[in-house]
Every structure is written in structure tokens, then in C-alpha cells.
Design a protein around this motif. Structure first.
Motif, PDB file in Angstrom:
ATOM      1  N   ASP A  68       0.776  -1.061  -0.104  1.00  0.00           N
ATOM      2  CA  ASP A  68       0.019   0.027   0.146  1.00  0.00           C
ATOM      3  C   ASP A  68       0.843   1.288   0.057  1.00  0.00           C
TER       4      ASP A  68
ATOM      5  N   TYR B 234      -5.033   8.726  -7.900  1.00  0.00           N
ATOM      6  CA  TYR B 234      -5.891   7.278  -7.930  1.00  0.00           C
ATOM      7  C   TYR B 234      -5.819   6.795  -9.404  1.00  0.00           C
TER       8      TYR B 234
ATOM      9  N   PRO C 255      -6.593   3.468 -10.826  1.00  0.00           N
ATOM     10  CA  PRO C 255      -6.801   1.750 -10.797  1.00  0.00           C
ATOM     11  C   PRO C 255      -6.631   1.291 -12.093  1.00  0.00           C
TER      12      PRO C 255
ATOM     13  N   ASP D 120      -5.279  -6.580   2.067  1.00  0.00           N
ATOM     14  CA  ASP D 120      -6.404  -6.339   1.937  1.00  0.00           C
ATOM     15  C   ASP D 120      -7.099  -5.222   2.599  1.00  0.00           C
TER      16      ASP D 120
ATOM     17  N   ASN E 173      -8.305  -0.869   2.093  1.00  0.00           N
ATOM     18  CA  ASN E 173      -8.928  -0.093   1.116  1.00  0.00           C
ATOM     19  C   ASN E 173      -8.330   0.059  -0.312  1.00  0.00           C
TER      20      ASN E 173
ATOM     21  N   GLU F 264      -8.919  -3.226  -3.146  1.00  0.00           N
ATOM     22  CA  GLU F 264      -9.629  -2.906  -4.412  1.00  0.00           C
ATOM     23  C   GLU F 264      -8.803  -3.223  -5.602  1.00  0.00           C
TER      24      GLU F 264
ATOM     25  N   ARG G  39      -8.667  -7.009  -6.221  1.00  0.00           N
ATOM     26  CA  ARG G  39     -10.197  -7.445  -6.895  1.00  0.00           C
ATOM     27  C   ARG G  39     -10.217  -7.055  -8.406  1.00  0.00           C
ATOM     28  N   ARG G  40      -9.788  -5.945  -8.798  1.00  0.00           N
ATOM     29  CA  ARG G  40      -9.577  -5.623 -10.195  1.00  0.00           C
ATOM     30  C   ARG G  40      -8.723  -6.460 -10.626  1.00  0.00           C
TER      31      ARG G  40
END
Ligand SMILES: Cc1cc2nc3c(=O)[nH]c(=O)nc-3n(C[C@H](O)[C@H](O)[C@H](O)COP(=O)(O)OP(=O)(O)OC[C@H]3O[C@@H](n4cnc5c(N)ncnc54)[C@H](O)[C@@H]3O)c2cc1C
Length: 425
Positions: free
Chosen positions: A103, A166, A168, A191, A193, A197, A200-201
Motif C-alpha cells: 500500500d 488514484y 486503478p 486487503d 481499502n 480494491e 480484486r480488479r
């Protein structure tokens, strides 16, 4: 004669067992000396005696050192001595890769990231004859200097304006590029924020079924991958055990962070270049968040009040001006000055702020336990001999109200000058 180092499990057990009559003798024989806390194990790894903390006082009772030296030594990347004792590991031709996307909250590896890297090492080092390499992919600018100590063999740093904010779509496309080029055996993401994400993407893009909320990974000869994971399911009410899939979204404390080795953190790049992505998401910049609504465990900057705070209005005003999240000692909470959910310490919240300012807090052991993972501790106290001052990286000796008032004045003056400069430009 063979140069193989033979292990003596009995002696190793005695070295760990401080109550054994031959404990000190065996410690000395293993190379640690009669009073040492550390000795070199037969495989070159430094072993630490967890019972050799503190010292025996004149009345024969064990005393704990509250100067902060112990906490400092335990905190990742903090102690130079601890760093020096680490064994260097270089993996030139890895049998496979384990990819980790930390992160990097606040531009540094968080404790969650370090746990994840510990898990990555566990997977990479399982077969010493064919070790894997841990590859970390870091997006945007960072201030981290201890990638090697955290267990990273290869570091892919995607820097520059293009990777800030940001993004993604760009991040997933880049990770897909890494997947095509390096085919990591496992992908590990926190796992959280951000990582949750992204993970999962990535799983959706690669068409894989990830394991989310993983808190444990164990070797399992019967499973298809040789590993089994346990994850939280049913809104945290059940545990789900399954074969470890390729994409793992893990919780904090999924493994111990790396503490005994230092790795190369060798920089690498994608040889096929970076992908061109026409993003549909535009980052409009950060939104100011009320620091009072940030949970203590996640706060980056905490102004914590103790029994030495007499003028509570000035304390609250200072926290607002500085944009700090408020914390408190147990005494301040018990006396009704601060709500219970603001208590820091062993029976309150364990915090990991970048900066922790302790205002009028003496530094009782229960409070110090809760701030072990803070990067920088500042003490404001009248008593220069108190334990909080010993623990602090910076101490201001003086009356809390006067010091806070001076600090607020400086900050307001600085902001006023900045505004004037902007208006003049
Ligand atoms: C089982 C158990 C669990 C506990 N759990 C926790 C916990 O989770 N968190 C916690 O905090 N405590 C906990 N405690 C309590 C802990 O032992 C201490 O009593 C408490 O932390 C002391 O709070 P304090 O430092 O604010 O107060 P004090 O110990 O009274 O210290 C006040 C400090 O303020 C300084 N001071 C006084 N006047 C001024 C001034 N005008 N300007 C600047 N400085 C000044 C003094 O020099 C002193 O250092 C626990 C205790 C027990 C027994």
C-alpha cells in the motif's frame, strides 16, 4: 573432516530455556557470551533470546528497561544495530517470483505491508534448494529506505507524475504487464481499502478467483498448490479454509515481518515498456478529512493528551489547528476529559502514527506498549526524567499550555505568510 555444521537440538533448546541450569554456559558456547541476548545459529541466522529483556534489580526482581531502547529495537527499520546483525541474502537466479503490491501509506511500508512481505518470504523460501524471489511493485513517489530489510529481492518502482494519485486502470494494466512478463507464482496484496480494491480488479482482469481476508497460510502437502489458506468469511463470523489460490488479499498479521535477513531490493523494469491506458477515471485530488473522524489505529498524526493537560480548550484548539487526530492516556479518559475510544495503550488502541505527540503523558509501560510502532514520538512534559521523554525522539520540556500556544502561534504565522505569498504571486 567434514565442514558441515552439525546442529545440536538439545543445546539449542537449552539456549532458549532460561530456567535450565546450563542455560548461560550453553549460550556462551553457542557464541553469545554469558550475558548476550543474541547468538549465531548453525544456519547463520541470528537467534534472539526473548527472555533476556530488562535487567535484574538489586532486590532480585526483573526490571524492564523503559527507556524505549527495546521498543526502538523491535520497530522495523529503526535500530542500526539490529540492521547490522541481519544476514545478507541475494537470490540471483530465482526459481519463481512472488509479486507483492504494498500500500505504501504515507510513502512508506506500513506494518500491514511488512506482514505481507513476511508471508511472501515464507512462500519464496519454503524450498531452500530452489528459492523464489520476492518482487515488490511500488506506484508513485515514496520515502522508504528499508525495502531490503523488509524482505524484497526485486523492486519495480513506477515513478513520475503518471503514477501519482488514484489510477486503478493504469495500475491494473501495469500489473497485467508484470504478470505477462514475469508470471509470478503468487500475487499478494494487502486487503485494505487501496490494496483490496486493486487486488480484486487484478483478479477480475486475470480471470482468477482470489482469496480475500486471508489471515493464515500454512504448508499443506495434500493441497494442489502445497499451501492452504484460512480466510475470514460470512462477515467475519466463520473461517474458510481452502487451497491457496494465485491471488491472495491478506489481512494485517497474516505472517511475521522479516527480521533476520536483508535482501538486495535490486531495481528492475518491465522490458516491454509501460502500457498505454485511456483511463475513464479521473483523479480530482484529495478531499480534506476531519481528523477527528479518523480512527486512532489509522491516524498518521496524533496529538495525545494526558494528566499534565490542564487547559483542555487550548489542547482541542491546538489539535484543530495542527490537523491532528486526538488521543489520550487512560487517566485523561478516566477523568472524563476524553472519550473512551480515544485511549491509547495496552487496554486502548495500539497506534502506528508517523508522528505521535504526547502532551503531559508520563509514559507508563501500558501507554508505551500502545505506541511501539509509531515512527517519531515527541514528548511535551515538565519532567525531563519521565519515561515518555526517554522514549521520545524529540522532547520539549515545559508547561503543556505554553508549549501548545507557542506551537499554534508558529503554525498560524506560517500559514498567514504562505497565504500572503500566494496573494502576491
Ligand atoms: C491494567 C492496566 C492497564 C492500563 N492501560 C492503560 C492504557 O491502555 N493506556 C494508558 O495510557 N494507561 C493505561 N494504564 C494506566 C497507566 O498505568 C498510567 O496510570 C497512565 O498511563 C498515566 O497517565 P498520564 O501519563 O496521563 O498521567 P500521569 O502518570 O499522572 O502523568 C502526567 C504527566 O504529565 C506531566 N505534567 C504535569 N503537569 C504538566 C504540565 N503543566 N505541562 C506538561 N506536563 C505536565 C507530569 O510530569 C507527568 O509526566 C493502565 C493501567 C493498568 C493497571
Amino acid at each position: 573432516m567434514s565442514e558441515l555444521v552439525r546442529r545440536d537440538p538439545r543445546k539449542e533448546w537449552i539456549a532458549r530455556n532460561r530456567l535450565h541450569p546450563q542455560h548461560l554456559e550453553v549460550l556462551a558456547e553457542l557464541g553469545g557470551g554469558a550475558v548476550a541476548n543474541e547468538w549465531m545459529g548453525p544456519n547463520g541466522v541470528m537467534r534472539r533470546n526473548p527472555h533476556a529483556v530488562g535487567f535484574i534489580g538489586p532486590n532480585g526482581i526483573r526490571r524492564i528497561d523503559r527507556s524505549g531502547a527495546q521498543q526502538a529495537a523491535q520497530a522495523p527499520g529503526r535500530s542500526v544495530e539490529a540492521k547490522d546483525a541481519r544476514r545478507h541474502v541475494a537470490i540471483d537466479t530465482p526459481a519463481f517470483m512472488i509479486a507483492v503490491v504494498p500500500d505504501m501509506a504515507g510513502g512508506r511500508l506500513s506494518s500491514h505491508d511488512r506482514d505481507l512481505l513476511g508471508l511472501a518470504r515464507q512462500l519464496a523460501d519454503a524450498d531452500p534448494a530452489q528459492p523464489g524471489a520476492v518482487l515488490a511493485i511500488v506506484f508513485g513517489e515514496h520515502k522508504e529506505t528499508t525495502f531490503g530489510e523488509a524482505g524484497i529481492d526485486r523492486l519495480m518502482h513506477l515513478e513520475g507524475e503518471r503514477f501519482s494519485g488514484y489510477l486503478p486502470e493504469l495500475s491494473v494494466a501495469t500489473l497485467q504487464g508484470v504478470d505477462r512478463e514475469m508470471a509470478p507464482r503468487y500475487w499478494l496484496l494487502p486487503d485494505s481499502n487501496v490494496g483490496g480494491e486493486l487486488g480484486r480488479r487484478l483478479a477480475a482482469r486475470l480471470g482468477e478467483r482470489p482469496a480475500a481476508q486471508v489471515w493464515q497460510v500454512e504448508a499443506d502437502a495434500e493441497s494442489a498448490t502445497g499451501w492452504r489458506c484460512t480466510a475470514r468469511g460470512a462477515a467475519g463470523r466463520n473461517d474458510i479454509s481452502r487451497t491457496l489460490p494465485r491471488i491472495v488479499l491478506a489481512l494485517a498479521e497474516c505472517a511475521d515481518p522479516v527480521s533476520e535477513t536483508r535482501h538486495a531490493a535490486e531495481p528492475i523494469k518491465l522490458s516491454n515498456g509501460l502500457p498505454d491506458v485511456l483511463g475513464r477515471i479521473e483523479d480530482m485530488g484529495e478531499v480534506a478529512v476531519d481528523p477527528a473522524s479518523v480512527s486512532l489505529a489509522e491516524a498518521e498524526f496524533i496529538l495525545s493528551a494526558g494528566n499534565g493537560v490542564k487547559d483542555w480548550d487550548s489542547y482541542h484548539y491546538a489539535a484543530d489547528v495542527l490537523g491532528a487526530t486526538k488521543g489520550a492516556s487512560r487517566v485523561a479518559v478516566d477523568d472524563g476529559y476524553m472519550p473512551r475510544d480515544r485511549q491509547v495503550g495496552a487496554t486502548g488502541t495500539w497506534v502506528s502514527a508517523r508522528v505521535y505527540v504526547a502532551v503531559g503523558i508520563s509514559g507508563a509501560i501500558q501507554h508505551l506498549q500502545g505506541i511501539q510502532s509509531c515512527d517519531k514520538v515527541v514528548a511535551i512534559n515538565l519532567d525531563e526524567g519521565c519515561d515518555m521523554v526517554k522514549r521520545a525522539d524529540l522532547a520539549v520540556i515545559g508547561d503543556a499550555s505554553a508549549v501548545l500556544a507557542a506551537l499554534v502561534k508558529r503554525v498560524e504565522q506560517y500559514r498567514f505568510e504562505q497565504q500572503e505569498n500566494r496573494d502576491a504571486a
